[in-house]
Design a protein around this motif. Structure first.
Motif, PDB file in Angstrom:
ATOM      1  N   LEU A  79       0.840  -1.197  -0.116  1.00  0.00           N
ATOM      2  CA  LEU A  79      -0.113   0.014   0.009  1.00  0.00           C
ATOM      3  C   LEU A  79       0.745   1.343   0.008  1.00  0.00           C
ATOM      4  O   LEU A  79       1.840   1.047   0.366  1.00  0.00           O
ATOM      5  CB  LEU A  79      -0.870   0.031   1.377  1.00  0.00           C
ATOM      6  N   PHE A  80       0.432   2.593  -0.519  1.00  0.00           N
ATOM      7  CA  PHE A  80       0.993   3.594  -0.519  1.00  0.00           C
ATOM      8  C   PHE A  80       0.465   4.460   0.786  1.00  0.00           C
ATOM      9  O   PHE A  80      -0.811   4.848   0.762  1.00  0.00           O
ATOM     10  CB  PHE A  80       0.939   4.298  -1.921  1.00  0.00           C
ATOM     11  N   LEU A  81       1.403   4.958   1.437  1.00  0.00           N
ATOM     12  CA  LEU A  81       1.012   6.161   2.584  1.00  0.00           C
ATOM     13  C   LEU A  81       1.541   7.515   2.168  1.00  0.00           C
ATOM     14  O   LEU A  81       2.931   7.331   1.999  1.00  0.00           O
ATOM     15  CB  LEU A  81       1.172   5.425   3.947  1.00  0.00           C
ATOM     16  N   GLU A  82       0.660   8.443   1.887  1.00  0.00           N
ATOM     17  CA  GLU A  82       1.421   9.967   1.854  1.00  0.00           C
ATOM     18  C   GLU A  82       1.435  10.453   3.081  1.00  0.00           C
ATOM     19  O   GLU A  82       0.189  10.858   3.434  1.00  0.00           O
ATOM     20  CB  GLU A  82       0.487  10.585   0.811  1.00  0.00           C
ATOM     21  N   ASP A  83       2.588  10.749   3.478  1.00  0.00           N
ATOM     22  CA  ASP A  83       2.581  11.623   4.825  1.00  0.00           C
ATOM     23  C   ASP A  83       2.555  12.969   4.168  1.00  0.00           C
ATOM     24  O   ASP A  83       3.543  13.736   3.823  1.00  0.00           O
ATOM     25  CB  ASP A  83       3.922  11.174   5.526  1.00  0.00           C
ATOM     26  N   ALA A  84       1.162  13.638   4.275  1.00  0.00           N
ATOM     27  CA  ALA A  84       1.060  15.005   4.072  1.00  0.00           C
ATOM     28  C   ALA A  84       1.182  15.894   5.353  1.00  0.00           C
ATOM     29  O   ALA A  84       0.388  16.981   5.148  1.00  0.00           O
ATOM     30  CB  ALA A  84      -0.137  15.110   3.421  1.00  0.00           C
ATOM     31  N   ALA A  85       1.712  15.865   6.228  1.00  0.00           N
ATOM     32  CA  ALA A  85       1.907  16.590   7.383  1.00  0.00           C
ATOM     33  C   ALA A  85       2.452  18.178   7.017  1.00  0.00           C
ATOM     34  O   ALA A  85       1.982  19.007   7.468  1.00  0.00           O
ATOM     35  CB  ALA A  85       3.231  16.251   8.309  1.00  0.00           C
ATOM     36  N   HIS A  86       3.113  18.176   5.897  1.00  0.00           N
ATOM     37  CA  HIS A  86       3.377  19.420   5.269  1.00  0.00           C
ATOM     38  C   HIS A  86       2.287  20.095   4.062  1.00  0.00           C
ATOM     39  O   HIS A  86       2.611  21.285   3.745  1.00  0.00           O
ATOM     40  CB  HIS A  86       4.642  19.391   4.663  1.00  0.00           C
ATOM     41  N   SER A  87       1.459  19.308   3.684  1.00  0.00           N
ATOM     42  CA  SER A  87       0.843  19.884   2.398  1.00  0.00           C
ATOM     43  C   SER A  87      -0.794  19.647   2.507  1.00  0.00           C
ATOM     44  O   SER A  87      -1.273  19.641   1.264  1.00  0.00           O
ATOM     45  CB  SER A  87       1.010  18.731   1.461  1.00  0.00           C
ATOM     46  N   ILE A  88      -1.372  19.717   3.442  1.00  0.00           N
ATOM     47  CA  ILE A  88      -2.761  19.848   3.525  1.00  0.00           C
ATOM     48  C   ILE A  88      -3.475  21.240   2.502  1.00  0.00           C
ATOM     49  O   ILE A  88      -2.740  22.100   2.561  1.00  0.00           O
ATOM     50  CB  ILE A  88      -3.439  20.021   4.885  1.00  0.00           C
ATOM     51  N   GLY A  89      -4.048  20.892   1.599  1.00  0.00           N
ATOM     52  CA  GLY A  89      -4.482  22.208   0.745  1.00  0.00           C
ATOM     53  C   GLY A  89      -3.567  22.287  -0.655  1.00  0.00           C
ATOM     54  O   GLY A  89      -4.203  22.916  -1.442  1.00  0.00           O
ATOM     55  N   SER A  90      -2.846  21.053  -0.757  1.00  0.00           N
ATOM     56  CA  SER A  90      -2.121  21.207  -2.130  1.00  0.00           C
ATOM     57  C   SER A  90      -2.882  20.374  -3.067  1.00  0.00           C
ATOM     58  O   SER A  90      -3.493  19.431  -2.728  1.00  0.00           O
ATOM     59  CB  SER A  90      -0.600  20.590  -1.930  1.00  0.00           C
ATOM     60  N   LEU A  91      -2.240  20.594  -4.153  1.00  0.00           N
ATOM     61  CA  LEU A  91      -2.805  19.755  -5.342  1.00  0.00           C
ATOM     62  C   LEU A  91      -1.989  19.408  -6.295  1.00  0.00           C
ATOM     63  O   LEU A  91      -0.700  20.004  -6.263  1.00  0.00           O
ATOM     64  CB  LEU A  91      -4.157  20.487  -6.213  1.00  0.00           C
ATOM     65  N   LEU A  92      -2.127  18.407  -6.940  1.00  0.00           N
ATOM     66  CA  LEU A  92      -0.888  17.830  -8.039  1.00  0.00           C
ATOM     67  C   LEU A  92      -2.046  17.571  -9.353  1.00  0.00           C
ATOM     68  O   LEU A  92      -2.801  16.404  -9.164  1.00  0.00           O
ATOM     69  CB  LEU A  92      -0.233  16.778  -7.735  1.00  0.00           C
ATOM     70  N   ASN A  93      -1.776  18.180 -10.311  1.00  0.00           N
ATOM     71  CA  ASN A  93      -2.585  18.049 -11.763  1.00  0.00           C
ATOM     72  C   ASN A  93      -3.847  17.805 -11.320  1.00  0.00           C
ATOM     73  O   ASN A  93      -4.725  17.101 -11.685  1.00  0.00           O
ATOM     74  CB  ASN A  93      -2.140  16.538 -12.204  1.00  0.00           C
ATOM     75  N   GLY A  94      -4.546  18.958 -10.518  1.00  0.00           N
ATOM     76  CA  GLY A  94      -5.915  19.016 -10.100  1.00  0.00           C
ATOM     77  C   GLY A  94      -6.369  18.121  -8.871  1.00  0.00           C
ATOM     78  O   GLY A  94      -7.403  18.381  -8.548  1.00  0.00           O
ATOM     79  N   VAL A  95      -5.758  17.140  -8.453  1.00  0.00           N
ATOM     80  CA  VAL A  95      -6.034  16.320  -7.579  1.00  0.00           C
ATOM     81  C   VAL A  95      -5.657  16.498  -6.199  1.00  0.00           C
ATOM     82  O   VAL A  95      -4.349  16.848  -5.947  1.00  0.00           O
ATOM     83  CB  VAL A  95      -5.492  14.825  -8.029  1.00  0.00           C
ATOM     84  N   PRO A  96      -6.653  16.849  -5.390  1.00  0.00           N
ATOM     85  CA  PRO A  96      -6.172  17.119  -3.848  1.00  0.00           C
ATOM     86  C   PRO A  96      -5.532  15.967  -3.122  1.00  0.00           C
ATOM     87  O   PRO A  96      -5.782  14.867  -3.234  1.00  0.00           O
ATOM     88  CB  PRO A  96      -7.369  17.576  -3.461  1.00  0.00           C
ATOM     89  N   VAL A  97      -4.290  16.760  -2.504  1.00  0.00           N
ATOM     90  CA  VAL A  97      -3.648  15.687  -1.383  1.00  0.00           C
ATOM     91  C   VAL A  97      -4.909  15.180  -0.592  1.00  0.00           C
ATOM     92  O   VAL A  97      -5.434  15.589  -0.003  1.00  0.00           O
ATOM     93  CB  VAL A  97      -2.669  16.481  -0.677  1.00  0.00           C
TER      94      VAL A  97
END
Length: 375
Positions: A147-165
């Motif tokens: 499985l993939f876990l994204e540690d987004a402690a730094h990035s709430i509210g960010s997007l990549l290619n229109g997809v929100p974190v």
């Protein structure tokens, strides 16, 4: 001392907390549900489970992913130690892979090279707020049965290619510590588009308690009855802090825009200096920058850091490679394992970056950095 990060609290935040204090619920009540719904909206509709800290979120996520003794977790060394420590506490062996030197994010090819049949989770950090390619990491992890876990402690509210974190990974974790992009004082969350993973996370953070009659082993015991089928812990975020989080989420886009403005000002000032390297980015990213990781000449980093601190600029370094900590050294990890991460660390200084930073303060930081670094 001008700090490198700071919370932004206004009267609406204060009133939101005061309203809860005047009511009947302090712990688990209606504000928790409201906060989780608001988080889900920010995370592209993924189910959100509020917890007591970013570290708790990581622990909950690893347990939800089924990490146990004998499993391996592949992750980055360029992170706060909790990304690795929470997996180790869950019983995993930590396998460190190297970073992309342009961005500081975990390198996809390096992570894939570290995969084995024992890999349960790949955990990448959105370093400084720049999202990793969650789609690519998820696909790679699934090819290897992980499985993939994204540690987004730094990035709430960010997007990549229109997809929100929060929408692209199997599990995503957030931190709401005061220096982060929004705050609940202490707090965090796990989000997942997979209802089963989210359900496991919710049970574990609530001490494993089962109340659904259809799931009870002894449903006729009485209306008070609840059971524990798997061990859990109390990682419940209280109503009073969720109220602050709801108010902060309403300001999240404004926070992101101001952070970008400061980031752009720093880039414009430092981008042409041959002694400095500004943070890299990727096409299609709309980051909610948590850090401004400026890189300086490694042999001068300590002197530059100390002089900026002497001048009242509270710079920081993010981060000591995780396996340099004695707890990992004592487990047999050695320096030199991830040369790009170590090189990045040797050069990195985080400059002040938070929404309340005035234009005058930004100019003061720029002026002092250029004076100390030189042309």
């Amino acid at each position: 001392m001008l700090p490198y990060g700071r919370q932004s609290i206004n009267e609406a935040d204060i009133e939101a907390v005061a309203e809860v204090l005047r009511g009947d619920w302090l712990t688990t009540g209606p504000k928790v549900d409201e906060f989780e719904r608001a988080l889900s909206s920010v995370a592209g509709g993924s189910e959100a489970v509020a917890v007591t800290s970013g570290t708790a979120a990581l622990h909950v996520a690893y347990v939800a992913a089924g990490v146990r003794a004998g499993d391996e977790v592949v992750t980055t060394p360029l992170t706060f130690v909790a990304t690795a420590a929470a997996a180790a506490i869950a019983g995993a062996k930590i396998v460190f892979a190297d970073i992309d030197p342009a961005t500081g994010n975990l390198d996809l090819a390096s992570a894939e090279a570290a995969m084995t049949t024992r890999t349960r989770v790949v955990a990448a950090v959105d370093y400084a707020g720049l999202p990793v390619d969650a789609g690519a990491f998820t696909a790679m992890a699934h090819r290897h049965g992980a499985l993939f876990l994204e540690d987004a402690a730094h990035s709430i509210g960010s997007l990549l290619n229109g997809v929100p974190v929060g929408a692209g990974a199997d599990l995503t974790t957030f931190s709401f510590f005061p220096t982060k992009n929004m705050t609940t004082a202490e707090g965090g969350a796990v989000v997942s588009p997979d209802p089963e993973l989210a359900g496991r996370a919710r049970r574990f953070k609530g001490q494993g308690l089962v109340r659904d009659r259809d799931a009870l082993r002894f449903p006729d015991e009485g209306p008070w009855h609840q059971e524990v089928h798997d061990f859990g812990l109390n990682y419940r975020l209280p109503d009073v802090l969720c109220a602050l989080g709801i108010s902060q989420l309403a300001r999240l886009e404004g926070f992101r825009r101001r952070r970008q403005e400061i980031h752009d000002a720093y880039n414009a000032a430092f981008g042409g200096n041959p002694r400095l390297t500004v943070p890299g980015t990727v096409e299609g990213a709309v980051p909610a920058w948590h850090l401004y990781p400026l890189r300086v000449e490694a042999d001068r980093r300590k002197a530059i850091f100390e002089e900026l601190r002497r001048r009242g600029i509270g710079v920081q370094v993010n981060y000591l490679p995780a396996y340099w900590h004695p707890v990992f050294e004592d487990l047999g990890y050695r320096r030199g394992m991830c040369p790009e991460a170590e090189r990045y660390y040797s050069q990195e200084i985080s400059l002040p970056l938070f929404p309340g930073l005035s234009d005058e303060q930004v100019d003061m930081v720029i002026e002092n950095v250029l004076e100390v670094v030189g042309p």
